[in-house]
Design an enzyme around this catalytic site. Structure first.
Site, mmCIF file in Angstrom:
data_model
loop_
_atom_site.group_PDB
_atom_site.id
_atom_site.type_symbol
_atom_site.label_atom_id
_atom_site.label_comp_id
_atom_site.label_asym_id
_atom_site.label_seq_id
_atom_site.Cartn_x
_atom_site.Cartn_y
_atom_site.Cartn_z
ATOM 1 N N GLU A 110 54.211 18.407 68.219
ATOM 2 C CA GLU A 110 54.418 19.850 68.019
ATOM 3 C C GLU A 110 53.055 20.527 68.099
ATOM 4 O O GLU A 110 52.665 21.035 69.140
ATOM 5 C CB GLU A 110 55.097 20.105 66.672
ATOM 6 C CG GLU A 110 55.410 21.586 66.429
ATOM 7 C CD GLU A 110 56.103 21.820 65.107
ATOM 8 O OE1 GLU A 110 56.169 22.986 64.676
ATOM 9 O OE2 GLU A 110 56.568 20.842 64.473
ATOM 10 N N GLN A 162 44.700 5.129 56.060
ATOM 11 C CA GLN A 162 45.301 4.045 55.292
ATOM 12 C C GLN A 162 46.832 4.144 55.230
ATOM 13 O O GLN A 162 47.422 5.140 55.655
ATOM 14 C CB GLN A 162 44.687 4.012 53.891
ATOM 15 C CG GLN A 162 43.178 3.770 53.911
ATOM 16 C CD GLN A 162 42.561 3.764 52.537
ATOM 17 O OE1 GLN A 162 43.251 3.643 51.521
ATOM 18 N NE2 GLN A 162 41.243 3.911 52.472
ATOM 19 N N HIS A 171 50.471 15.500 61.073
ATOM 20 C CA HIS A 171 51.340 16.290 61.931
ATOM 21 C C HIS A 171 50.764 17.705 62.005
ATOM 22 O O HIS A 171 49.785 18.000 61.308
ATOM 23 C CB HIS A 171 52.778 16.311 61.394
ATOM 24 C CG HIS A 171 53.789 16.751 62.401
ATOM 25 N ND1 HIS A 171 54.623 17.839 62.206
ATOM 26 C CD2 HIS A 171 54.091 16.258 63.624
ATOM 27 C CE1 HIS A 171 55.410 17.978 63.268
ATOM 28 N NE2 HIS A 171 55.101 17.017 64.137
ATOM 29 N N GLU A 205 53.334 24.139 65.541
ATOM 30 C CA GLU A 205 53.131 24.551 66.925
ATOM 31 C C GLU A 205 52.039 25.623 67.014
ATOM 32 O O GLU A 205 51.191 25.609 67.902
ATOM 33 C CB GLU A 205 54.451 25.108 67.496
ATOM 34 C CG GLU A 205 54.306 25.653 68.907
ATOM 35 C CD GLU A 205 55.493 26.513 69.299
ATOM 36 O OE1 GLU A 205 55.401 27.164 70.354
ATOM 37 O OE2 GLU A 205 56.478 26.554 68.538
ATOM 38 N N HIS A 246 45.911 6.194 51.017
ATOM 39 C CA HIS A 246 47.341 5.894 51.010
ATOM 40 C C HIS A 246 48.214 7.121 50.724
ATOM 41 O O HIS A 246 48.023 7.840 49.753
ATOM 42 C CB HIS A 246 47.646 4.822 49.956
ATOM 43 C CG HIS A 246 46.761 3.610 50.065
ATOM 44 N ND1 HIS A 246 46.809 2.744 51.119
ATOM 45 C CD2 HIS A 246 45.788 3.148 49.246
ATOM 46 C CE1 HIS A 246 45.914 1.795 50.949
ATOM 47 N NE2 HIS A 246 45.273 2.007 49.832
ATOM 48 N N HIS A 270 48.362 18.105 57.461
ATOM 49 C CA HIS A 270 49.275 18.869 58.305
ATOM 50 C C HIS A 270 48.542 20.071 58.893
ATOM 51 O O HIS A 270 48.042 20.927 58.181
ATOM 52 C CB HIS A 270 50.493 19.342 57.497
ATOM 53 C CG HIS A 270 51.698 19.591 58.353
ATOM 54 N ND1 HIS A 270 51.803 20.653 59.209
ATOM 55 C CD2 HIS A 270 52.848 18.877 58.488
ATOM 56 C CE1 HIS A 270 52.965 20.605 59.827
ATOM 57 N NE2 HIS A 270 53.620 19.518 59.419
ATOM 58 N N ASN A 304 36.712 -0.793 54.617
ATOM 59 C CA ASN A 304 37.696 -0.656 55.701
ATOM 60 C C ASN A 304 37.120 -1.036 57.054
ATOM 61 O O ASN A 304 37.861 -1.482 57.933
ATOM 62 C CB ASN A 304 38.245 0.769 55.720
ATOM 63 C CG ASN A 304 39.333 0.986 54.695
ATOM 64 O OD1 ASN A 304 40.507 0.736 54.950
ATOM 65 N ND2 ASN A 304 38.932 1.430 53.510
#
Length: 579
Positions: free
Chosen positions: A59, A72, A78, A81, A105, A110, A188
């Site tokens: 999107e 993680q 996300h 649009e 975690h 967004h 990591n």
């Protein structure tokens, strides 16, 4: 880049995006097979993408994830649009995540969202329509929305920052917080390197072969021989590897101790300390170590390295087992029993003997796969047993133990397997690996079947035997014609479709597993899992033919398992009982 094919896909066509843009992932990054990356996502060098992550630029797009960043387990990235942030390269992005940053975690990023360099976003925290400057630390369960957080700010756990005044009042990150964030990055990065190595056979094989010596800090065999020749302190009851190990610990400032346990206490991991060392001098510690070995000659003895500042152990290695003969009495061979105990299960070059003549003889009378299986189980610290079953008991999975193995040395185990096969040539024989601490079986492998010939006790080397087996397998699988095309594998028992399936699965690097069911179990879809079959396609086909012959009254199916993704990719019934 190490990544499964089916978890990286192009973005779908939508009214706002007609182009099918695929992720661009740097070859040094690691993406776990259980994560999904979709669309225009740029992933930089040395990035770690853990399991269970969803990164969808279908999107809002594009996304940018900078070098050395770790994403993680359970993170979702996300974007809407509409709405963009400006990345450090001056290009608009739906989501920009800088370099050297940890998204931990279950966090949610967004877009439109910007997370700078050297940031830490804590567990289950959310960043939406916001900018988090360089060097910020956001702790757990925080919400950051519709604000811009200046560089170097600290967001406490549970904070809700939804207006700019709240963002401006945040405190500065402290030095200890920065140290913590840097530590997470280094951890990591080590995980990324480890996962890449674990998926690369060329990388993992040397580590497996060096199992005890590399992990416990012991010197190599060649180095140990050099130390023995050059050491000014000769110890009749201590192998140079043990002496070198003590020196390593003392050089690094660690304390040294010893513990002992009899067979019963060893099984319950109830160790008792030997007399403590009241000195950090090498000579006095070695004297105490020899005294502990002599006083507890019929027990297990292990060497302990202790970091006194961190109050933790840095080394535990067994240097004596019950039945070991003191090195001073070993006049007939060049190695000491201590070194033999540490390295018996390693694959050593032929120029560096690590087996007694009896053990070497046993190795040539058994298939090399059996010896390899025994060594792998010993590497894992398993107790090993041998079981047998005739054809009727095999079909009902009712196995009987062979004679108990009195000693868990490699020679004794291989001898017990050879004796069981020799005494019961018409039975199935399998090797069992038992985790003595967890009191459960960790491995079951069939090493002999009825009618299977026992390897001759000739002087033929293991390598020549393996080469002969490979030539037979190549001939069975297919011969190459003069024009360069290979003929297809065939079988008098299996269908051509089954042979083709096996050949394809082996070519894909899949594990082959069998399952069995009678009429009732097949109807309820409760199959019994058999052994994993190893080898090339021809060897697997021959093994399957033998299994079909042995279990002709059962339904038999073959499972192809993707070892990277750890999931089934093929199931095919290869035999049905005749009515």
């Amino acid at each position: 880049m190490i990544v499964a094919q089916n978890n990286v896909t192009a973005s779908p066509p939508t009214p706002w995006s007609k182009s099918l843009v695929e992720p661009n992932i740097h070859h040094t990054a690691y993406v776990h097979a259980f994560s999904n990356i979709i669309g225009d996502v740029q992933i930089g060098e040395n990035v770690m993408i853990a399991p269970g992550i969803s990164i969808r630029a279908d999107e809002g797009n594009p996304f940018w994830i900078g070098a050395n960043t770790n994403i993680q387990d359970g993170v979702v990235i996300h974007g809407l649009e509409q709405g963009r942030v400006v990345g450090d390269n001056g290009t608009p992005y739906s989501v920009w995540i800088g370099k050297n940053t940890s998204i931990t975690h279950m966090a949610l990023i967004h877009g439109p969202a910007y997370v700078g360099d050297d940031c830490f976003i804590g567990f289950r925290s959310t960043v939406f329509n916001a900018k988090v400057g360089d060097g910020c630390i956001v702790m757990m369960h925080a919400l950051i929305q519709d604000v811009e957080i200046a560089p170097g700010k600290y967001v406490p756990s549970g904070a809700i920052i939804t207006n700019q005044q709240q963002a401006d009042r945040l405190s500065e990150v402290q030095p200890d917080d920065r140290k913590f964030s840097s530590h997470i990055i280094s951890i990591n990065d080590s995980l990324r390197s480890g996962y890449r190595c674990a998926d690369d056979i060329e990388c993992i094989t040397p580590l497996q072969e060096a199992i005890d010596i590399s992990t416990s800090g012991l010197y190599s065999i060649a180095r140990a021989a050099t130390l023995q020749a050059s050491s000014s302190t000769h110890r009749a009851n201590l192998h140079p590897d043990v002496v070198a190990n003590v020196r390593n610990l003392l050089t690094q400032g660690y304390a040294v101790g010893t513990e002992h346990a009899n067979k019963r206490r060893f099984q319950t991991s109830s160790w008792t300390s030997c007399a403590s060392f009241n000195s950090d001098r090498e000579v006095e510690i070695l004297d105490g170590l020899e005294a502990c070995l002599q006083e507890h000659s019929g027990e297990y003895v292990r060497l302990i390295g202790i970091d006194t500042n961190a109050k933790r152990r840095v080394l535990e290695t067994i240097i004596q087992r019950p039945g070991d003969v003191p090195a001073a009495t070993q006049t007939h061979r060049s190695e000491s029993p201590l070194l033999h105990n540490v390295t018996a299960s390693l694959s050593q070059p032929s120029s560096l003997p690590t087996q007694s003549s009896h053990q070497a003889h046993l190795s040539t009378t058994l298939d090399t796969e059996v010896v390899k299986t025994v060594r792998q189980l010993m590497h894992q610290g398993c107790q090993i047993a041998v079981e047998r079953a005739d054809k009727r008991r095999f079909q009902t999975s009712s196995w009987t133990s062979c004679d108990r193995i009195a000693s868990q040395t490699e020679a004794a185990i291989l001898g017990a397997i050879s004796d069981c096969i020799a005494n019961h040539p018409h039975d199935y024989i399998r090797v069992i690996g038992v985790d003595a601490h967890a009191k459960r079986r960790v491995a079951e492998k069939t090493v002999h079947r009825p009618g299977q010939s026992i390897a001759p006790t000739s002087s033929v080397s293991a390598s020549s035997t393996a080469n002969h087996r490979d030539r037979v397998a190549t001939h069975s699988l297919g011969a190459t014609t003069s024009n360069g095309h290979s003929t297809k594998a065939s079988s008098t028992v299996l269908t051509s479709d089954t042979v083709a399936t096996i050949t394809r699965l082996v070519a894909q690097g899949c594990d082959i597993v069998t399952e069995f069911a009678d009429e009732r179990r097949k109807k309820s879809n409760t199959w019994e899992t058999g052994d994993r079959i190893s080898g090339n396609a021809a060897e697997i086909i021959r093994t399957l033919e033998s299994i079909v012959s042995d279990r002709s009254k059962s339904y038999i199916r073959v499972i192809g398992v993707d070892r990277t993704a750890k999931k089934r990719i093929a199931e095919q019934i290869i035999h049905r009982p005749t009515k």
